[in-house]
Write a protein that holds these residues in place. Structure first.
Motif, short mmCIF file in Angstrom:
data_model
loop_
_atom_site.label_atom_id
_atom_site.label_comp_id
_atom_site.label_asym_id
_atom_site.label_seq_id
_atom_site.Cartn_x
_atom_site.Cartn_y
_atom_site.Cartn_z
N THR A 126 122.70 55.25 7.34
CA THR A 126 123.67 56.33 7.18
C THR A 126 123.13 57.67 7.69
O THR A 126 122.00 58.05 7.40
CB THR A 126 124.04 56.49 5.70
N GLU A 127 123.97 58.39 8.43
CA GLU A 127 123.58 59.69 8.95
C GLU A 127 124.46 60.79 8.35
O GLU A 127 125.63 60.54 8.01
CB GLU A 127 123.68 59.71 10.48
N ASP A 129 126.13 63.27 9.51
CA ASP A 129 127.38 63.63 10.19
C ASP A 129 128.33 62.45 10.40
O ASP A 129 129.42 62.63 10.95
CB ASP A 129 127.08 64.26 11.56
N HIS A 130 127.90 61.26 9.98
CA HIS A 130 128.70 60.07 10.28
C HIS A 130 129.19 59.32 9.04
O HIS A 130 130.24 58.67 9.10
CB HIS A 130 127.91 59.13 11.19
N ASP A 133 130.77 55.77 9.23
CA ASP A 133 130.94 55.43 10.65
C ASP A 133 129.58 55.18 11.29
O ASP A 133 128.80 56.09 11.53
CB ASP A 133 131.64 56.59 11.37
N ILE A 134 129.29 53.91 11.56
CA ILE A 134 128.01 53.56 12.19
C ILE A 134 128.21 53.08 13.62
O ILE A 134 127.37 52.36 14.17
CB ILE A 134 127.27 52.48 11.37
N THR A 135 129.31 53.50 14.24
CA THR A 135 129.56 53.08 15.62
C THR A 135 128.81 53.94 16.63
O THR A 135 128.75 53.61 17.81
CB THR A 135 131.07 53.12 15.95
N MET A 137 125.16 56.64 16.74
CA MET A 137 124.03 57.22 16.03
C MET A 137 123.52 58.47 16.72
O MET A 137 123.34 58.48 17.95
CB MET A 137 122.89 56.20 15.96
N ASN A 138 123.29 59.54 15.93
CA ASN A 138 122.60 60.70 16.47
C ASN A 138 121.10 60.46 16.57
O ASN A 138 120.41 61.12 17.35
CB ASN A 138 122.86 61.93 15.60
N GLN A 171 120.30 54.95 18.51
CA GLN A 171 121.03 54.88 19.78
C GLN A 171 119.99 54.75 20.88
O GLN A 171 119.25 55.69 21.17
CB GLN A 171 121.88 56.14 19.98
N TYR A 180 128.76 51.75 20.33
CA TYR A 180 128.01 50.86 19.44
C TYR A 180 127.27 49.76 20.20
O TYR A 180 126.35 49.14 19.65
CB TYR A 180 128.92 50.25 18.36
#
Length: 384
Positions: A126-127, A129-130, A133-135, A137-138, A171, A180
């Motif tokens: 988990t990030e 800003d996301h 949504d894990i589609t 990655m920063n 990413q 993704y």
């Protein structure tokens, strides 16, 4: 169709129950909860008895059993104490990513240490800003020679400040379409230069578990720390969720059962208006509803575990089990507090802690809304 546990499964269930009964001291639980302290001694004893990594092959210090046996242990430990139980059963969180997809080298190096109670594991997915949504990655991983250089941050990481290693979604191909397809899964040891973890602060429940923000700043790891295949991290983590959500369902199921057991014991001995609370029909109806919900949650959770052990991946079923068991935990714990009245609000009677611990099961490993998305997608299929 056979709804009976095997003799071996019944023995494992009893062993976990006896262990929890002998080791999960009520006063210790209250103390650890207040101090936000991990139950290290109990965790190590659980590992010594083979309850951690029970679903690992024997060559990795496991018992070669399945998800079913693993969730039976989780249910028993969490029903005895929701906070200690959760901390113990999630001490190996995300290690399944290595078990299912990792190289032999990674499995041999890390799985035995987890199973033997020498190291906790964590999944850094988990990030900030996301969220769900894990589609994309920063957090990025760039190849330099024979190393990955990782930069980014993750949040709400279970075991974050205590883990020996992280399974990190990165990413690795920012040009991939859709994005993704450029995500990979990489193992990062916690003692690598540039890795830092900071506790997120006071939280509602699961006080014995470290929940952290983890930062990676120019962290270098060998290319061989790649878990599975490059660019397949998104697909691998979805498959992992199909297993981990069953474990969270079992955590929720045990929490619900523990809250119910305490409420049942209370109403059978507490008197009001000249008779036991349990003699009032309104109380009996509440208990009937609670027991029914728990049984439904158990059937769905057991079926999901059995199904996974048959080699079938069914996101709809695992999402149903997780969503329903989590909702049951919240509703049953809430009703348990109501049955105890003012005492239910007091820490000494435990059900308020079970209530606080129950709510997280509706949030992590995909919120209930994410589970509904998965279920609806499977039900609707593709539109023409």
């Amino acid at each position: 169709m056979d709804f009976e546990l095997t003799k071996s499964q019944i023995e494992i269930q009893k062993a976990a129950r006896d262990f929890a009964k002998g080791e999960f001291d009520k006063e210790l639980a209250l103390e650890l909860d207040q101090k936000h302290e991990f139950p290290t001694k109990i965790w190590k004893k659980a590992a010594d008895l083979g309850f951690i990594g029970i679903h690992y092959p024997e060559k990795y210090s496991g018992q070669g059993l399945g998800v079913m046996e693993n969730i039976l242990v989780a249910e028993e430990l969490c029903s005895r104490d929701s906070t200690i139980g959760s901390a113990v059963v999630l001490s190996s969180f995300a290690s399944e990513c290595i078990l299912r997809f990792g190289s032999e080298e990674l499995k041999s190096r890390f799985l035995p240490q987890v199973a033997e109670g020498k190291m906790l594991s964590a999944g850094a997915f988990t990030e900030p800003d996301h969220g769900s949504d894990i589609t994309f990655m920063n957090t990025t991983a760039v190849k330099e020679g024979d190393e990955w250089v990782i930069n980014g941050g993750k949040t709400f990481i279970t075991n974050g400040c205590l883990a020996g290693f992280f399974t990190v979604l990165c990413q690795t191909d920012p040009e991939a379409k859709p994005s993704y397809r450029g995500i990979s899964m990489i193992l990062v040891e916690a003692d690598r230069k540039g890795v830092s973890a900071t506790d997120v602060g006071h939280k509602m429940g699961i006080h014995m578990m470290s929940t952290a923000e983890v930062t990676f700043k120019d962290v270098r790891v060998p290319l061989t720390n790649l878990i599975g295949k490059e660019g397949k991290g998104f697909y691998q983590v979805l498959e992992f969720f199909d297993e981990s959500r069953i474990l969270i369902a079992a955590q929720a199921l045990g929490t619900a059962q523990g809250a119910f057991d305490r409420a049942l014991a209370y109403v059978k001995q507490r008197e009001q208006f000249g008779k036991k609370i349990a003699e009032f029909q309104v109380t009996q109806h509440k208990l009937a509803d609670m027991a029914t919900k728990i049984e439904l949650a158990r059937l769905m959770t057991y079926k999901a575990a059995w199904n996974y052990d048959q080699g079938r991946i069914d996101p709809k079923l695992t999402s149903m089990a997780k969503m329903y068991a989590a909702r049951t935990a919240v509703e049953v714990a809430d009703e348990a507090i109501q049955l105890l009245g003012g005492y239910g609000y007091m820490a000494e009677y435990e059900v308020e802690r079970f209530y606080r611990d129950a709510k997280i099961t509706e949030i992590y490993e995909g919120t209930k809304e994410i589970q509904k998305n998965t279920i609806a997608s499977a039900v609707l299929g593709k539109f023409k």
